[in-house]
Write an enzyme that holds these catalytic residues in place. Structure first.
Site, PDB file in Angstrom:
ATOM      1  N   ARG A 259       0.826  -1.224   0.000  1.00 28.02           N
ATOM      2  CA  ARG A 259       0.000   0.000   0.000  1.00 28.02           C
ATOM      3  C   ARG A 259       0.854   1.266   0.000  1.00 28.02           C
ATOM      4  NH1 ARG A 259      -2.998  -3.680  -0.736  1.00 28.02           N
ATOM      5  NH2 ARG A 259      -4.777  -4.306   0.552  1.00 28.02           N
TER       6      ARG A 259
ATOM      7  N   SER B 102     -10.957  -0.542   2.958  1.00 30.62           N
ATOM      8  CA  SER B 102     -10.247  -0.749   4.228  1.00 30.62           C
ATOM      9  C   SER B 102      -9.805   0.610   4.769  1.00 30.62           C
ATOM     10  CB  SER B 102      -8.993  -1.603   4.014  1.00 30.62           C
ATOM     11  OG  SER B 102      -9.337  -2.811   3.396  1.00 30.62           O
TER      12      SER B 102
ATOM     13  N   GLU C  39      -5.444   4.219   6.004  1.00 28.86           N
ATOM     14  CA  GLU C  39      -5.106   4.035   4.586  1.00 28.86           C
ATOM     15  C   GLU C  39      -5.591   5.189   3.695  1.00 28.86           C
ATOM     16  OE1 GLU C  39      -5.309  -0.007   2.757  1.00 28.86           O
ATOM     17  OE2 GLU C  39      -6.538   1.016   1.259  1.00 28.86           O
TER      18      GLU C  39
HETATM   19  P1  FAD Z   1      -8.680   8.896  -5.202  1.00 30.17           P
HETATM   20  O1  FAD Z   1      -9.378   8.449  -3.961  1.00 30.17           O
HETATM   21  O2  FAD Z   1      -9.357   9.896  -6.046  1.00 30.17           O
HETATM   22  O3  FAD Z   1      -7.233   9.432  -4.833  1.00 30.17           O
HETATM   23  C1  FAD Z   1      -6.401   8.685  -3.972  1.00 30.17           C
HETATM   24  C2  FAD Z   1      -5.057   9.411  -3.849  1.00 30.17           C
HETATM   25  O4  FAD Z   1      -4.387   9.386  -5.097  1.00 30.17           O
HETATM   26  C3  FAD Z   1      -5.199  10.876  -3.484  1.00 30.17           C
HETATM   27  O5  FAD Z   1      -4.088  11.222  -2.668  1.00 30.17           O
HETATM   28  C4  FAD Z   1      -5.112  11.611  -4.823  1.00 30.17           C
HETATM   29  O6  FAD Z   1      -4.600  12.911  -4.667  1.00 30.17           O
HETATM   30  C5  FAD Z   1      -4.147  10.715  -5.586  1.00 30.17           C
HETATM   31  N1  FAD Z   1      -4.365  10.664  -7.034  1.00 30.17           N
HETATM   32  C6  FAD Z   1      -5.487  10.266  -7.678  1.00 30.17           C
HETATM   33  N2  FAD Z   1      -5.272  10.254  -9.001  1.00 30.17           N
HETATM   34  C7  FAD Z   1      -4.000  10.679  -9.215  1.00 30.17           C
HETATM   35  C8  FAD Z   1      -3.192  10.887 -10.374  1.00 30.17           C
HETATM   36  N3  FAD Z   1      -3.646  10.646 -11.602  1.00 30.17           N
HETATM   37  N4  FAD Z   1      -1.924  11.337 -10.203  1.00 30.17           N
HETATM   38  C9  FAD Z   1      -1.434  11.575  -8.965  1.00 30.17           C
HETATM   39  N5  FAD Z   1      -2.161  11.395  -7.836  1.00 30.17           N
HETATM   40  C10 FAD Z   1      -3.417  10.938  -7.956  1.00 30.17           C
HETATM   41  N6  FAD Z   1      -7.647  -0.494  -2.510  1.00 30.17           N
HETATM   42  C11 FAD Z   1      -6.822  -1.558  -2.664  1.00 30.17           C
HETATM   43  O7  FAD Z   1      -5.601  -1.394  -2.728  1.00 30.17           O
HETATM   44  N7  FAD Z   1      -7.312  -2.831  -2.724  1.00 30.17           N
HETATM   45  C12 FAD Z   1      -8.640  -3.096  -2.655  1.00 30.17           C
HETATM   46  O8  FAD Z   1      -9.045  -4.243  -2.746  1.00 30.17           O
HETATM   47  C13 FAD Z   1      -9.530  -1.994  -2.485  1.00 30.17           C
HETATM   48  N8  FAD Z   1     -10.860  -2.196  -2.358  1.00 30.17           N
HETATM   49  C14 FAD Z   1     -11.703  -1.143  -2.156  1.00 30.17           C
HETATM   50  C15 FAD Z   1     -13.073  -1.396  -1.999  1.00 30.17           C
HETATM   51  C16 FAD Z   1     -13.961  -0.336  -1.800  1.00 30.17           C
HETATM   52  C17 FAD Z   1     -15.428  -0.629  -1.649  1.00 30.17           C
HETATM   53  C18 FAD Z   1     -13.467   0.994  -1.759  1.00 30.17           C
HETATM   54  C19 FAD Z   1     -14.410   2.154  -1.582  1.00 30.17           C
HETATM   55  C20 FAD Z   1     -12.117   1.254  -1.897  1.00 30.17           C
HETATM   56  C21 FAD Z   1     -11.214   0.182  -2.088  1.00 30.17           C
HETATM   57  N9  FAD Z   1      -9.832   0.382  -2.222  1.00 30.17           N
HETATM   58  C22 FAD Z   1      -8.988  -0.674  -2.411  1.00 30.17           C
HETATM   59  C23 FAD Z   1      -9.270   1.748  -2.145  1.00 30.17           C
HETATM   60  C24 FAD Z   1      -9.325   2.514  -3.498  1.00 30.17           C
HETATM   61  O9  FAD Z   1     -10.327   1.994  -4.336  1.00 30.17           O
HETATM   62  C25 FAD Z   1      -7.993   2.464  -4.250  1.00 30.17           C
HETATM   63  O10 FAD Z   1      -6.966   2.995  -3.463  1.00 30.17           O
HETATM   64  C26 FAD Z   1      -8.045   3.217  -5.578  1.00 30.17           C
HETATM   65  O11 FAD Z   1      -6.863   3.025  -6.313  1.00 30.17           O
HETATM   66  C27 FAD Z   1      -8.261   4.731  -5.411  1.00 30.17           C
HETATM   67  O12 FAD Z   1      -8.497   5.267  -6.693  1.00 30.17           O
HETATM   68  P2  FAD Z   1      -9.237   6.652  -6.891  1.00 30.17           P
HETATM   69  O13 FAD Z   1      -9.167   6.988  -8.334  1.00 30.17           O
HETATM   70  O14 FAD Z   1     -10.594   6.603  -6.302  1.00 30.17           O
HETATM   71  O15 FAD Z   1      -8.293   7.621  -6.063  1.00 30.17           O
HETATM   72  P1  NAP Z   2      -9.997 -11.381   4.064  1.00 29.56           P
HETATM   73  O1  NAP Z   2     -10.020 -12.330   2.914  1.00 29.56           O
HETATM   74  O2  NAP Z   2     -11.069 -11.466   5.100  1.00 29.56           O
HETATM   75  O3  NAP Z   2      -8.585 -11.493   4.778  1.00 29.56           O
HETATM   76  C1  NAP Z   2      -8.316 -10.711   5.938  1.00 29.56           C
HETATM   77  C2  NAP Z   2      -6.894 -10.227   5.855  1.00 29.56           C
HETATM   78  O4  NAP Z   2      -6.021 -11.321   5.900  1.00 29.56           O
HETATM   79  C3  NAP Z   2      -6.693  -9.504   4.567  1.00 29.56           C
HETATM   80  O5  NAP Z   2      -6.563  -8.160   4.899  1.00 29.56           O
HETATM   81  C4  NAP Z   2      -5.452 -10.109   3.957  1.00 29.56           C
HETATM   82  O6  NAP Z   2      -4.369  -9.194   3.890  1.00 29.56           O
HETATM   83  C5  NAP Z   2      -5.027 -11.199   4.901  1.00 29.56           C
HETATM   84  N1  NAP Z   2      -4.901 -12.491   4.194  1.00 29.56           N
HETATM   85  C6  NAP Z   2      -5.899 -13.330   3.828  1.00 29.56           C
HETATM   86  N2  NAP Z   2      -5.384 -14.434   3.239  1.00 29.56           N
HETATM   87  C7  NAP Z   2      -4.042 -14.280   3.242  1.00 29.56           C
HETATM   88  C8  NAP Z   2      -2.954 -15.063   2.783  1.00 29.56           C
HETATM   89  N3  NAP Z   2      -3.151 -16.272   2.224  1.00 29.56           N
HETATM   90  N4  NAP Z   2      -1.697 -14.578   2.917  1.00 29.56           N
HETATM   91  C9  NAP Z   2      -1.480 -13.394   3.482  1.00 29.56           C
HETATM   92  N5  NAP Z   2      -2.469 -12.589   3.938  1.00 29.56           N
HETATM   93  C10 NAP Z   2      -3.728 -13.040   3.833  1.00 29.56           C
HETATM   94  O7  NAP Z   2      -9.932  -9.879   3.524  1.00 29.56           O
HETATM   95  P2  NAP Z   2     -11.039  -8.967   2.871  1.00 29.56           P
HETATM   96  O8  NAP Z   2     -11.249  -7.778   3.712  1.00 29.56           O
HETATM   97  O9  NAP Z   2     -12.225  -9.775   2.452  1.00 29.56           O
HETATM   98  O10 NAP Z   2     -10.288  -8.460   1.553  1.00 29.56           O
HETATM   99  C11 NAP Z   2      -9.929  -9.364   0.540  1.00 29.56           C
HETATM  100  C12 NAP Z   2      -8.788  -8.790  -0.257  1.00 29.56           C
HETATM  101  O11 NAP Z   2      -9.186  -7.553  -0.863  1.00 29.56           O
HETATM  102  C13 NAP Z   2      -7.560  -8.486   0.600  1.00 29.56           C
HETATM  103  O12 NAP Z   2      -6.409  -8.735  -0.148  1.00 29.56           O
HETATM  104  C14 NAP Z   2      -7.695  -6.997   0.873  1.00 29.56           C
HETATM  105  O13 NAP Z   2      -6.449  -6.353   1.022  1.00 29.56           O
HETATM  106  C15 NAP Z   2      -8.399  -6.479  -0.389  1.00 29.56           C
HETATM  107  N6  NAP Z   2      -9.249  -5.326  -0.047  1.00 29.56           N
HETATM  108  C16 NAP Z   2      -8.636  -4.132   0.128  1.00 29.56           C
HETATM  109  C17 NAP Z   2      -9.394  -3.008   0.432  1.00 29.56           C
HETATM  110  C18 NAP Z   2      -8.739  -1.656   0.560  1.00 29.56           C
HETATM  111  O14 NAP Z   2      -9.436  -0.680   0.611  1.00 29.56           O
HETATM  112  N7  NAP Z   2      -7.447  -1.592   0.633  1.00 29.56           N
HETATM  113  C19 NAP Z   2     -10.763  -3.104   0.560  1.00 29.56           C
HETATM  114  C20 NAP Z   2     -11.346  -4.356   0.403  1.00 29.56           C
HETATM  115  C21 NAP Z   2     -10.576  -5.466   0.097  1.00 29.56           C
HETATM  116  P3  NAP Z   2      -4.109  -8.123   2.722  1.00 29.56           P
HETATM  117  O15 NAP Z   2      -5.091  -7.042   2.930  1.00 29.56           O
HETATM  118  O16 NAP Z   2      -2.711  -7.669   2.992  1.00 29.56           O
HETATM  119  O17 NAP Z   2      -4.270  -8.799   1.411  1.00 29.56           O
END
Ligand code: FAD
Ligand code: NAP
Length: 339
Positions: free
Chosen positions: A166, A239, A335
């Protein structure tokens, strides 16, 4: 100048938490020229510039006095194709999940585990988006960014992005790099990652033992739809906390008191704790105060039931951080990007 700058625009439709704050100035970039116009406008009017994509990783705690520039550039092109690997380039404003679906429809594998993540292509490198054991660094071929300090374009290789869990150089240097387009190396032969969470189990339940990349994408979409709130229905930013990386000794100590603690070993010897498990065990799952709450099905997700302010969400997050620190001696890092 083709850029249309509007005044006093509500950002409610532009952040997935649905927090209602105003941008003093707001514009959308549909081209590199618009981006350059926005930089010039911000410089000439002496206002900061805040670049956003889909607003799905933002926590807005007050009205924004900057010029908010929403990236709306579109376009996907093939840069090379050797019959096995294909390098695609996508503009920053391309919505992420439709882009993933497009690659799968072209028979290209690599992005399937990153299905249904909201947001844009341009924001994906910011925190090296990851899910189900895959991060964009795994398929990353490069990107082009505008250096907001010098106004020059710069190409970044994988190594130069400094991707980590991240994290990236772009997140480490906030406001410096404006990502214009991103390149991915995708594969005509699928090398699937199924060993994470319930992915393989879901495919087995569906009677699929030889899955395609599209099968994996669909399985992940169905898992995510069951567990994660749809921002169009219930405001959230996914998250809210990163999974903390802690010393193995702390995990051993905590396991004494909490034998079912969820922790995953990391290559560097540290352990990754599931922050959602900690928050749930501390009793916060389903908690609600006014319109700010902790999701009923996934304790890692803070939600806005409608009228929560960014400050109310922040206050809730800080109370959770304090509680987790006192109970487990673990610091939770937020995050979403806070403005
Ligand atoms: P924004 O929220 O608009 O911006 C995020 C940041 O990036 C801000 O600091 C902004 O200034 C900057 N930014 C945006 N665009 C640019 C650009 N072109 N150049 C420079 N800076 C920029 N994240 C995960 O990693 N894994 C997941 O599984 C995941 N699941 C999600 C599920 C849900 C339901 C939600 C709501 C979010 C989830 N996220 C997840 C978080 C999010 O979707 C990601 O981080 C996504 O990449 C953000 O994209 P955005 O365009 O909405 O960015
Ligand atoms: P989950 O499957 O309930 O798992 C809980 C946590 O355990 C996750 O955060 C994941 O870490 C970790 N995990 C599970 N299996 C693993 C493995 N085999 N090895 C190492 N780590 C493991 O999680 P969830 O909330 O439903 O999300 C599923 C996936 O989507 C995850 O990878 C999560 O990161 C991603 N997600 C991200 C966001 C976001 O906003 N960043 C939102 C929703 C979902 P990691 O998170 O490090 O993968």
């Amino acid at each position: 100048m083709s850029l249309q700058v509007r005044q006093q625009v509500s950002l409610k439709p532009y952040n997935s938490f649905g927090v209602d704050v105003q941008a003093r100035l707001f514009a959308e970039a549909h081209s590199d020229a618009d981006v350059r116009d926005a930089l010039a406008y911000a410089r000439d009017h002496d206002v900061p510039l805040l670049v956003i994509g889909g607003g799905s990783n933002l926590l807005l705690t007050a009205d924004v006095s900057s010029l908010v520039l929403r990236m709306a550039t579109r376009g996907v092109r093939v840069l090379s194709d050797d019959g096995s690997k294909v390098v695609l380039e996508a503009e920053a404003g391309e919505p992420w999940h439709p882009f993933v679906q497009y690659t799968l429809a072209q028979g290209l594998s690599g992005l399937e585990n990153l299905s249904l993540i909201p947001g844009t292509v341009g924001a994906a490198p910011m925190q090296n988006i990851g899910a189900y054991g895959v991060e964009i660094k795994d398929v990353f071929a490069g990107l082009t960014a505008l250096d907001r300090h010098s106004g020059e374009l710069r190409d970044f290789s994988l190594e130069e992005c400094d991707f980590a869990y991240r994290d990236s150089v772009f997140k480490q240097q906030p406001g410096r790099w404006l990502i214009l387009r991103v390149r991915f190396t995708l594969d005509r032969t699928a090398h699937l990652h199924l060993e994470y969470g319930p992915v393989r189990q879901r495919l087995t339940e569906q009677g699929i033992d030889q899955p395609t990349a599209t099968d994996v994408s669909q399985a992940i979409c169905s898992i995510r739809n069951e567990k994660l709130p749809d921002p169009a229905v219930l405001g959230n930013a996914g998250s809210f906390f990163k999974n903390p990386l802690v010393p193995a000794a702390l995990v051993a100590q905590l396991k004494g008191e909490y034998p079912d603690l969820v922790a995953y070993a990391q290559p560097d010897g540290q352990m990754k704790l599931a922050a959602g498990w900690l928050i749930e065990r501390a009793g916060w799952k389903g908690f609600r105060e006014n319109d700010a709450g902790v999701h009923k099905l996934q304790a890692l997700v803070l939600v806005n039931y409608g009228g929560a302010t960014g400050l109310q969400l922040l206050d809730l997050a800080q109370r959770i951080q304090k509680d987790i620190s006192e109970r487990f001696h673990v610091n939770l890092e937020m995050e979403p990007n806070q403005y």
